[in-house]
Design a protein around this motif. Structure first.
Motif, PDB file in Angstrom:
ATOM      1  N   CYS A 159       0.851  -1.194   0.000  1.00  0.00           N
ATOM      2  CA  CYS A 159       0.000   0.000   0.000  1.00  0.00           C
ATOM      3  C   CYS A 159       0.886   1.244   0.000  1.00  0.00           C
ATOM      4  O   CYS A 159       1.946   1.268   0.619  1.00  0.00           O
ATOM      5  CB  CYS A 159      -0.898   0.006   1.235  1.00  0.00           C
TER       6      CYS A 159
ATOM      7  N   HIS B 292      -1.281  -5.004   3.837  1.00  0.00           N
ATOM      8  CA  HIS B 292      -2.737  -5.119   3.881  1.00  0.00           C
ATOM      9  C   HIS B 292      -3.379  -5.089   2.493  1.00  0.00           C
ATOM     10  O   HIS B 292      -4.509  -4.636   2.340  1.00  0.00           O
ATOM     11  CB  HIS B 292      -3.346  -4.067   4.826  1.00  0.00           C
TER      12      HIS B 292
ATOM     13  N   ASN C 275      -5.649   0.018  -2.380  1.00  0.00           N
ATOM     14  CA  ASN C 275      -5.358   1.176  -3.233  1.00  0.00           C
ATOM     15  C   ASN C 275      -6.210   1.217  -4.509  1.00  0.00           C
ATOM     16  O   ASN C 275      -6.648   2.297  -4.923  1.00  0.00           O
ATOM     17  CB  ASN C 275      -3.869   1.218  -3.606  1.00  0.00           C
TER      18      ASN C 275
HETATM   19 ZN   LIG Z   1      -3.432   1.154   2.826  1.00  0.00          ZN
END
Ligand SMILES: [Zn+2]
Ligand SMILES: [Zn+2]
Length: 372
Positions: free
Chosen positions: A38, A83, A182
């Motif tokens: 991310c 994540h 994202n």
């Molecule tokens: Zn993130």
């Protein structure tokens, strides 16, 4: 089992911990085999921000809310990081009905139940069942719960029937490596506002939330925006945005090129993560336009041109993305159109090399290993 841990700025390492087990009937255990980094993860990795932020919060130069989100000592290692992932389902609890062993799924970054009031309103990252403080999420440290990071051999996913979103059969998993966060963030910042403004014009101020800005540029073109302008000083990212069909400009462009980006836009994405970028984004809005700010603005008392917003009937949307809520539409769109989100990936590395690869200064890192 092995999971990737953030130790301190510039340093990550594998660490061992017990494999997760099914604790509730609604749980699933999944094995991530693609993980993406991310944009937000680069903040503590590329700069030693932990002490600075702690000091900033103490003297109130940084908004104290940051402490509620990241903990009183933000980004203090070690904690399990990551994540964004695509995973295979290894095991399901006795109460799981839809998720099946062997399925390839996207796991949303925030943990949500799917049935509480915020979840039913689509605010899945503010789930009332799972969120004790500000967030319940994978890979963001203990302040967001002990869910572990996604660069791990195995992961426990509660509310599996709701949480796990199957990757359509004809979609290459690498294409949706960032759907957990994202890519979904880019979706809400352009696709949702363009629905109310069909054929609208779009400006993306990129460079901070690096991959989100690029996914947004591509999604805006693919959703019929009349004009998509992408602003970023980085020539590699401008090239990626151009390959998606956006017109690009350096942030510090002067003269004729600068005039092109002083147009007014129906939809603006602020992905520079700078207060000056946020003000520029708002001042670039056409009447009734909407600006989505996908970055962080840590300073206390960030100034905004409110009277300008009043005069133009502007809307500013700010906050985390509710990835789970948009994933079904997003994955169906990718399956239908073949939207090449993987063009944003600037480095694909082997899973085993995660500790060094995750620290690389590159726009979008994706880790990959064999599916079982
Ligand atoms: Zn993130
Ligand atoms: Zn919920």
């Amino acid at each position: 089992m092995r999971e990737l841990a953030f130790i301190r700025s510039g340093r990550l390492a594998w660490r061992d911990r017990d494999a997760p087990i099914v604790r509730d009937p609604g749980d699933a255990i999944v094995r991530p085999f693609i993980a993406a980094r991310c944009d937000g993860d680069t903040v503590p990795i590329h700069r030693p921000v932990s002490r600075l932020m702690q000091a900033g919060i103490a003297v109130r130069a940084i908004d104290p809310v940051v402490g509620c989100i990241c903990g009183r000592v933000p980004f203090r290692g070690p904690f399990a990081i990551g994540h964004e992932c695509v995973a295979q389902v290894l095991e399901v609890g006795s109460g799981v009905q839809r998720a099946r062993v062997g399925q390839t799924v996207v796991v949303p970054w925030a943990v949500s139940c799917g049935t509480c009031e915020p979840c039913r309103r689509g605010l899945t990252s503010k789930c009332a069942t799972t969120t004790s403080a500000t967030l319940a999420a994978y890979g963001l440290g203990p302040a967001s719960g002990r869910w572990g990071g996604m660069v791990a051999d195995e992961l426990r996913v509660p509310f599996a029937d709701h949480m796990l979103v199957p990757v359509p059969a004809d979609v290459p998993p690498l294409r949706v490596a960032a759907a957990s966060d994202n890519l979904a963030d880019a979706w809400r910042s352009v696709v949702t506002p363009l629905r109310d403004r069909p054929g609208g014009s779009v400006l993306i101020i990129g460079g901070g939330a690096k991959s989100i800005g690029l996914y947004a540029a591509g999604l805006a073109v693919a959703h019929g925006a009349a004009v998509v302008h992408y602003v970023d000083d980085d020539p590699v990212r401008r090239q990626i945005a151009e390959a998606f069909g956006a017109h690009t400009f350096p942030a510090r462009a002067r003269s004729r090129r600068r005039r092109a980006v002083t147009l007014r836009y129906d939809v603006v994405v602020e992905a520079s993560s700078r207060a000056a970028g946020l003000r520029r984004a708002i001042r670039s809005l056409a009447r009734g336009g909407v600006c989505t700010a996908v970055g962080y603005y840590l300073a206390a008392g960030t100034r905004l041109p409110l009277m300008h917003m009043y005069a133009t009937d502007a809307t500013l949307r700010i906050g985390v993305s509710h990835a789970r809520a948009v994933l079904p539409d997003l994955l169906a769109f990718v399956a239908r159109t073949g939207y090449p989100a993987e063009q944003v990936t600037t480095l694909t590395a082997h899973w085993d090399d995660a500790p060094t690869a995750y620290a690389t200064r590159t726009t979008k890192l994706v880790l990959q290993r064999h599916a079982v």
